[in-house]
Design an enzyme around this catalytic site. Sequence first.
Site, PDB file in Angstrom:
ATOM      1  N   GLY A 155       0.828  -1.246   0.082  1.00 31.60           N
ATOM      2  CA  GLY A 155      -0.155  -0.024  -0.057  1.00 31.60           C
ATOM      3  C   GLY A 155       0.699   1.335  -0.085  1.00 31.60           C
ATOM      4  NE  ARG A 156       3.319   4.959  -3.988  1.00 34.83           N
ATOM      5  CZ  ARG A 156       4.894   5.011  -4.059  1.00 34.83           C
ATOM      6  NH1 ARG A 156       5.230   3.958  -4.587  1.00 34.83           N
ATOM      7  NH2 ARG A 156       5.411   6.221  -3.731  1.00 34.83           N
ATOM      8  CG  LEU A 157       0.732   2.691   4.153  1.00 37.91           C
ATOM      9  CD1 LEU A 157      -0.389   2.290   5.238  1.00 37.91           C
ATOM     10  CD2 LEU A 157       0.837   4.145   4.617  1.00 37.91           C
TER      11      LEU A 157
END
Length: 139
Positions: free
Chosen positions: A117-119
Amino acid sequence: MFYTNYDSRKARALNAYPVASASFWWPTLMRQVRAVGATSRIPRPRSEAYFATRPRASQIEAWASHQSEPLARRADLLDAVREAEVRFAGREVPCPPNWGGYVVDVDTFEFWQGLPGRLHDRVLLLRTEDGWRGERLQP
């Protein structure tokens, strides 16, 4: 530390702005480390000592190539290599006067861990007068 032709585009850029960065990427682990710092030339004797350890073909190439300059024909480069081979036939190849090393005095490291999630997890280490200070960054 890295070595280059002091007349190259890279060396001219470092002369104008003596800062470099290096990134180390491990795609299967989704990790990266980036280092940034000021650059300076290493002492000539150290460049010469390193040059002496390089394979002879690399030494000859250092004399033949005008690193980063346009090359009209590959044959021109091969001719320059043959000329350098003849010039240094039967003797050691000396370090060219326009060739040497740089050292990077790293003052910043960034550690990056790719996450779903691109976290992504990012940590920045900055050198201070008292040592290193760390801080977490937004992805």
